[in-house]
Design a protein around this motif. Structure first.
Motif, PDB file in Angstrom:
ATOM      1  N   VAL A  23      -0.986  11.515   5.981  1.00 42.14           N
ATOM      2  CA  VAL A  23      -0.446  10.901   4.775  1.00 42.14           C
ATOM      3  C   VAL A  23       0.339   9.654   5.164  1.00 42.14           C
ATOM      4  O   VAL A  23       1.363   9.752   5.863  1.00 42.14           O
ATOM      5  CB  VAL A  23       0.459  11.877   4.004  1.00 42.14           C
ATOM      6  N   GLU A  24      -0.127   8.494   4.689  1.00 39.70           N
ATOM      7  CA  GLU A  24       0.548   7.233   4.969  1.00 39.70           C
ATOM      8  C   GLU A  24       1.604   6.936   3.919  1.00 39.70           C
ATOM      9  O   GLU A  24       1.497   7.360   2.768  1.00 39.70           O
ATOM     10  CB  GLU A  24      -0.445   6.065   4.999  1.00 39.70           C
ATOM     11  N   SER A  25       2.598   6.172   4.327  1.00 38.42           N
ATOM     12  CA  SER A  25       3.628   5.692   3.401  1.00 38.42           C
ATOM     13  C   SER A  25       4.211   4.402   3.960  1.00 38.42           C
ATOM     14  O   SER A  25       3.968   4.059   5.118  1.00 38.42           O
ATOM     15  CB  SER A  25       4.724   6.742   3.211  1.00 38.42           C
ATOM     16  N   GLY A  26       4.981   3.719   3.111  1.00 40.73           N
ATOM     17  CA  GLY A  26       5.684   2.528   3.566  1.00 40.73           C
ATOM     18  C   GLY A  26       5.080   1.213   3.141  1.00 40.73           C
ATOM     19  O   GLY A  26       5.643   0.150   3.425  1.00 40.73           O
ATOM     20  N   LEU A  33       5.066   0.953   8.370  1.00 41.85           N
ATOM     21  CA  LEU A  33       4.248   2.019   7.831  1.00 41.85           C
ATOM     22  C   LEU A  33       4.462   3.290   8.644  1.00 41.85           C
ATOM     23  O   LEU A  33       4.666   3.239   9.855  1.00 41.85           O
ATOM     24  CB  LEU A  33       2.773   1.643   7.866  1.00 41.85           C
ATOM     25  N   SER A  34       4.391   4.416   7.948  1.00 44.12           N
ATOM     26  CA  SER A  34       4.469   5.719   8.608  1.00 44.12           C
ATOM     27  C   SER A  34       3.233   6.526   8.254  1.00 44.12           C
ATOM     28  O   SER A  34       2.661   6.367   7.173  1.00 44.12           O
ATOM     29  CB  SER A  34       5.717   6.475   8.158  1.00 44.12           C
ATOM     30  N   CYS A  35       2.869   7.397   9.140  1.00 46.70           N
ATOM     31  CA  CYS A  35       1.739   8.302   8.908  1.00 46.70           C
ATOM     32  C   CYS A  35       2.164   9.676   9.400  1.00 46.70           C
ATOM     33  O   CYS A  35       2.339   9.884  10.609  1.00 46.70           O
ATOM     34  CB  CYS A  35       0.503   7.820   9.644  1.00 46.70           C
ATOM     35  N   THR A  44       4.434  12.095  13.675  1.00 45.17           N
ATOM     36  CA  THR A  44       4.379  10.858  12.906  1.00 45.17           C
ATOM     37  C   THR A  44       4.001   9.686  13.812  1.00 45.17           C
ATOM     38  O   THR A  44       4.461   9.595  14.953  1.00 45.17           O
ATOM     39  CB  THR A  44       5.735  10.573  12.233  1.00 45.17           C
ATOM     40  N   TYR A  78       3.737   5.325  13.632  1.00 42.18           N
ATOM     41  CA  TYR A  78       4.304   4.201  12.892  1.00 42.18           C
ATOM     42  C   TYR A  78       3.537   2.922  13.195  1.00 42.18           C
ATOM     43  O   TYR A  78       2.932   2.775  14.254  1.00 42.18           O
ATOM     44  CB  TYR A  78       5.769   3.998  13.286  1.00 42.18           C
ATOM     45  N   THR A 133      -2.442   3.191   2.333  1.00 44.74           N
ATOM     46  CA  THR A 133      -1.285   2.640   1.644  1.00 44.74           C
ATOM     47  C   THR A 133      -1.481   1.139   1.513  1.00 44.74           C
ATOM     48  O   THR A 133      -1.910   0.476   2.459  1.00 44.74           O
ATOM     49  CB  THR A 133       0.025   2.988   2.385  1.00 44.74           C
TER      50      THR A 133
END
Length: 123
Positions: A5-8, A20-22, A78, A80, A117
């Motif tokens: 799940v990616e975010s950022g 970005l984080s995963c 995680t 990044y 993302t």
């Protein structure tokens, strides 16, 4: 199996930065090399960066070398992607992916993918 799940992602002006984080599920995260890819509208998905399972080795696409940094924290499952000096041509959906193969750059060499993302860089 690994779920990612990616975010950022977000909107940033040219010259700005994003991280970005995963986040990965599963106890085998540290067994996988992790890559970041991106896909701009109308273009094929392209390699951005990869980090080895231990974090000891990295490799970057020429287009991002010196601006982007990939890292990982196996204790947090995680990976990044620190993106600096962003340019409009960096606009794309960014995906993280997991591979049991070593430092690969091909889309087909990655077994697991996140949903992506969006990163948008305005001029």
């Amino acid at each position: 199996q690994v779920q990612l799940v990616e975010s950022g992602g977000g909107l940033v002006q040219a010259g700005g930065s994003l991280r970005l984080s995963c986040a990965a599920s599963g106890r085998t995260f540290s067994s996988y090399d992790m890559g970041w890819f991106r896909q701009a509208p109308g273009k094929e998905r392209e390699f951005v960066a990869v980090i080895s399972w231990s974090g000891g080795s990295t490799y970057y696409a020429d287009s991002v070398k010196g601006r982007f940094t990939i890292s990982r924290d196996n204790a947090k499952n995680t990976v990044y992607l620190q993106m600096n000096s962003l340019q409009p041509e960096d606009t794309a959906v960014y995906y993280c992916a997991a591979s049991l193969l070593n430092l690969r750059v091909g889309v087909r060499e990655y077994a697991y993918w996140g949903q992506g993302t969006q990163v948008t860089v305005s001029s």
